[in-house]
Scaffold this active site. Structure first.
Site, PDB file in Angstrom:
ATOM      1  N   ALA A   1       0.825  -1.406   0.080  1.00 51.62           N
ATOM      2  CA  ALA A   1      -0.116  -0.149  -0.093  1.00 51.62           C
ATOM      3  C   ALA A   1       0.722   1.355  -0.097  1.00 51.62           C
ATOM      4  O   ALA A   1       0.589   2.219   0.553  1.00 51.62           O
ATOM      5  CB  ALA A   1      -0.866  -0.004   1.313  1.00 51.62           C
TER       6      ALA A   1
ATOM      7  N   GLY B   1       2.418   2.530  -2.891  1.00 54.36           N
ATOM      8  CA  GLY B   1       2.553   3.173  -4.263  1.00 54.36           C
ATOM      9  C   GLY B   1       2.085   4.426  -4.532  1.00 54.36           C
ATOM     10  O   GLY B   1       1.358   5.090  -3.870  1.00 54.36           O
TER      11      GLY B   1
ATOM     12  N   HIS C   1     -45.201  22.583   6.123  1.00 54.43           N
ATOM     13  CA  HIS C   1     -44.841  23.270   5.036  1.00 54.43           C
ATOM     14  C   HIS C   1     -43.830  24.377   5.254  1.00 54.43           C
ATOM     15  O   HIS C   1     -44.198  25.167   6.187  1.00 54.43           O
ATOM     16  CB  HIS C   1     -46.277  24.037   4.374  1.00 54.43           C
TER      17      HIS C   1
ATOM     18  N   ARG D   1     -48.450  41.190  16.120  1.00 52.79           N
ATOM     19  CA  ARG D   1     -48.488  41.798  14.606  1.00 52.79           C
ATOM     20  C   ARG D   1     -49.310  43.251  14.756  1.00 52.79           C
ATOM     21  O   ARG D   1     -50.037  43.492  15.896  1.00 52.79           O
ATOM     22  CB  ARG D   1     -48.986  40.986  13.676  1.00 52.79           C
TER      23      ARG D   1
HETATM   24  C1  UD1 Z   1       0.970  -5.068 -10.669  1.00 54.38           C
HETATM   25  C2  UD1 Z   1       1.613  -6.321 -11.163  1.00 54.38           C
HETATM   26  C3  UD1 Z   1       0.867  -6.935 -12.560  1.00 54.38           C
HETATM   27  C4  UD1 Z   1      -0.409  -7.375 -12.116  1.00 54.38           C
HETATM   28  C5  UD1 Z   1      -1.243  -6.179 -11.406  1.00 54.38           C
HETATM   29  C6  UD1 Z   1      -2.500  -7.019 -10.937  1.00 54.38           C
HETATM   30  C7  UD1 Z   1       3.962  -5.899 -10.565  1.00 54.38           C
HETATM   31  C8  UD1 Z   1       5.361  -5.397 -11.194  1.00 54.38           C
HETATM   32  N1  UD1 Z   1       2.914  -5.911 -11.434  1.00 54.38           N
HETATM   33  O1  UD1 Z   1       0.861  -4.099 -11.635  1.00 54.38           O
HETATM   34  O2  UD1 Z   1       1.576  -7.983 -12.783  1.00 54.38           O
HETATM   35  O3  UD1 Z   1      -1.329  -7.901 -13.305  1.00 54.38           O
HETATM   36  O4  UD1 Z   1      -0.461  -5.617 -10.280  1.00 54.38           O
HETATM   37  O5  UD1 Z   1      -3.516  -5.630 -10.608  1.00 54.38           O
HETATM   38  O6  UD1 Z   1       3.996  -6.058  -9.377  1.00 54.38           O
HETATM   39  N2  UD1 Z   1       3.321  -0.713  -4.493  1.00 54.38           N
HETATM   40  C9  UD1 Z   1       4.115  -0.514  -3.310  1.00 54.38           C
HETATM   41  N3  UD1 Z   1       5.334  -0.100  -3.565  1.00 54.38           N
HETATM   42  C10 UD1 Z   1       5.547   0.412  -4.807  1.00 54.38           C
HETATM   43  C11 UD1 Z   1       4.773   0.127  -5.909  1.00 54.38           C
HETATM   44  C12 UD1 Z   1       3.755  -0.515  -5.781  1.00 54.38           C
HETATM   45  O7  UD1 Z   1       3.504  -0.684  -2.148  1.00 54.38           O
HETATM   46  O8  UD1 Z   1       6.854   0.676  -4.883  1.00 54.38           O
HETATM   47  C13 UD1 Z   1       1.586  -1.139  -4.108  1.00 54.38           C
HETATM   48  C14 UD1 Z   1       0.688  -0.309  -4.786  1.00 54.38           C
HETATM   49  O9  UD1 Z   1       0.401   0.715  -3.825  1.00 54.38           O
HETATM   50  C15 UD1 Z   1      -0.388  -1.217  -5.132  1.00 54.38           C
HETATM   51  C16 UD1 Z   1       0.233  -2.258  -5.592  1.00 54.38           C
HETATM   52  O10 UD1 Z   1       1.580  -2.407  -4.782  1.00 54.38           O
HETATM   53  O11 UD1 Z   1      -1.306  -1.305  -4.136  1.00 54.38           O
HETATM   54  C17 UD1 Z   1       0.502  -2.792  -6.922  1.00 54.38           C
HETATM   55  O12 UD1 Z   1       1.094  -1.848  -7.716  1.00 54.38           O
HETATM   56  P1  UD1 Z   1       0.614  -0.987  -8.932  1.00 54.38           P
HETATM   57  O13 UD1 Z   1       1.528  -0.099  -9.550  1.00 54.38           O
HETATM   58  O14 UD1 Z   1      -0.791  -0.760  -8.864  1.00 54.38           O
HETATM   59  O15 UD1 Z   1       0.770  -2.401  -9.769  1.00 54.38           O
HETATM   60  P2  UD1 Z   1       0.385  -2.631 -11.334  1.00 54.38           P
HETATM   61  O16 UD1 Z   1       1.130  -1.821 -12.350  1.00 54.38           O
HETATM   62  O17 UD1 Z   1      -1.045  -2.532 -11.344  1.00 54.38           O
END
Ligand code: UD1
Ligand code: CA
Length: 478
Positions: free
Chosen positions: A21, A23, A374, A451
């Site tokens: 979580a 990203g 009303h 009034r």
């Molecule tokens: C990822 C998968 C992909 C899959 C897809 C499914 C990878 C490289 N790719 O892609 O194969 O089909 O999910 O939905 O894993 N996060 C972190 N730290 C980071 C990056 C991401 O905690 O540095 C978390 C994000 O908050 C997210 C999750 O990891 O909740 C997935 O990251 P996201 O960037 O959404 O991956 P996708 O590109 O969707």
């Protein structure tokens, strides 16, 4: 309520979960973490976290981008059961898992993307059961995606070797790319420890991908097990449009749940019922109704079209006519509200009260059998039983600095178009004349008339029409 696991006992030492979580939510384009965005009243990251809690799995949450916001909302909902790990720089899903190593203690690690709110506990149970049964080193979830799978890693399995190729690197045909990676993995801890040291940095993104583990496992001759599920269960949310699609599915799930409990929906596809709502049987819900989390609706209620019930309680057999907003309020049995009424912060509208069109009630209590049918504003008022509030009556509760209370006791009749200048008390059984501006308390059983006296000037119009100026003006107009 906790669901019991069907896989071997000692679940806590067997499996530990990691929710990713951290990203940056770049594709979400809101400038805030998608994980803190609510779907049907529940923030995205709370979906996997609640599910893991319901399975009694100890859980590590990786936070990074907007860490404080994400942490706070998880802590508020799940006080004890999770451990937080910070990923200071967001260098990919593989890197996020690396950050958690000091917290590992179970035999297998269940890794889940934080952005997949449609996931079900049945799927997780199946993954754990099959992983244990097949004694796989790595198990992960796949789905066949018939629409074009934007952004998903493609699972390529040639029978000898299995690997995940990320969307941006995938060059195969559409048909070859139909099996996608869901983002849910169960991995033997000892193997994972070692395999993480073999992850390569992807030069183009400067990230380490957890998905490369599949290739590493397969090449090492270790067993990789996949379980396939339907795409709707594992949809990931990267964009606002994907969020809308997922939210539609969640709405349908919630409404189907309430239908099974005897709640009737006139146009279910237009209705939003959030999580953490209770609705009693034989309640009818009209088109476009929105009921937010924390609301409690009794049995045999009717909620008319396009009304909003926001964190409010309706007892049994309450009728809300169309186009009402009821916010942070409590309505008792058999009361009738609306159409077009606005009730807010009102802890009690008592039984069989009637609140009619264009009436706003704020911070007040309204007694049983009382009517305000009303065009009224009732603010900071304490109104007793069997009171009648005439049309157009306003409690003047605000002096520009402070709010004051209007007290109207049982059986009072307030005439139409009154201004009740608070603080003021209308004692039991009193009456006020229509058009009154009430500035003083009204004693019990009294009639207050406040009034200007009416003065009738006999034959006034005839005299007026014969004045020279009126005649001159009439001639001029001709
Ligand atoms: C990822 C998968 C992909 C899959 C897809 C499914 C990878 C490289 N790719 O892609 O194969 O089909 O999910 O939905 O894993 N996060 C972190 N730290 C980071 C990056 C991401 O905690 O540095 C978390 C994000 O908050 C997210 C999750 O990891 O909740 C997935 O990251 P996201 O960037 O959404 O991956 P996708 O590109 O969707
Ligand atoms: Ca994603």
């Amino acid at each position: 309520m906790k669901e019991s696991l069907t896989f071997p006992s000692q679940a806590e030492t067997l499996v530990q979960a990691i929710v990713l979580a951290a990203g940056k939510s770049t594709r979400f384009a809101m400038g805030s973490s998608k994980l803190a965005f609510p779907l049907c009243g529940r923030e995205m990251v709370l979906y996997p976290v609640s599910l893991l809690e319901s399975l009694s799995l100890p859980t590590i949450i990786v936070t990074g981008y907007q860490k404080d916001i994400v942490t706070q909302l998880i802590q508020a909902a799940h006080p004890q059961s999770v451990v937080f790990v910070e990923q200071v720089e967001q260098r990919g899903t593989g890197h996020a898992v690396m950050c958690t190593q000091t917290e590992w203690h179970a035999e297998h690690l269940l890794i889940i993307n934080g952005d997949m709110p449609l996931i079900t506990s049945e799927l997780i149970q199946q993954l754990i059961n099959e992983h244990c049964k097949t004694q796989a080193t790595v198990s992960f979830v796949t789905a066949a995606c018939l629409e074009y799978p934007h952004g998903y890693g493609r699972v390529i399995n040639n029978g000898q070797k299995i690997q995940i190729i990320e969307a941006r690197d995938f060059t195969g045909t559409r048909q070859e790319g139909q099996c996608i990676n869901a983002g849910v993995y169960l991995i033997n801890r000892e193997f994972l420890q070692d395999a993480l040291t073999h992850l390569n940095l992807h030069e183009n993104s400067q990230e380490w991908y957890i998905t490369d583990l599949i290739d590493i496992t397969s090449k090492a001759g270790k067993k990789v097990h996949t379980i396939e599920t339907d795409f709707d269960t594992i949809r990931g949310i990267n964009t606002i449009s994907e969020l809308a699609t997922a939210e539609k599915i969640i709405r349908e799930r919630i409404i189907t749940h309430w239908m099974k409990k005897g709640v009737y929906f006139e146009q279910p596809e237009t209705t939003i019922i959030e999580h953490d709502v209770i609705i009693g049987p034989a309640t009818r819900i009209g088109a476009g109704v929105h009921i937010t989390k924390g609301s409690r609706i009794g049995a045999r209620c009717t909620i008319g079209n396009h009304s909003t019930i926001d964190a409010s309680t309706l007892a049994d057999q309450v009728t809300i006519l169309p186009h009402c907003v009821i916010a942070q309020s409590e309505i008792h049995d058999h009361a009738t509200i609306g159409p077009f009424a606005h009730i807010r912060n009102t802890h009690s509208i008592h039984e069989r009260a009637t609140i009619g069109n264009f009436v706003e009630i704020s911070n007040s209590t309204v007694g049983a059998y009382t009517k305000a049918k009303h065009l009224s504003y009732i603010g900071n008022a304490i109104i007793g039983e069997r009171v009648n509030i005439g049309a157009g009556t306003i409690t003047c509760n605000y002096d520009g600095v402070r709010k004051h209370v209007t007290t109207i006791k049982d059986n009072v009749k307030v005439g139409s178009n009154n201004c009740l200048i608070a603080p003021v008390v209308l004692e039991q059984n009193s009456m006020t004349a229509a058009g009154s501006v009430i500035t003083q308390n009204v004693p019990r059983d009294a009639l207050a008339i406040a009034r200007a006296h009416q003065v009738n000037k006999e034959n006034y119009t005839k005299r007026f029409e014969s004045t020279p100026s009126f005649v001159a003006a009439a001639v001029h107009e001709k």
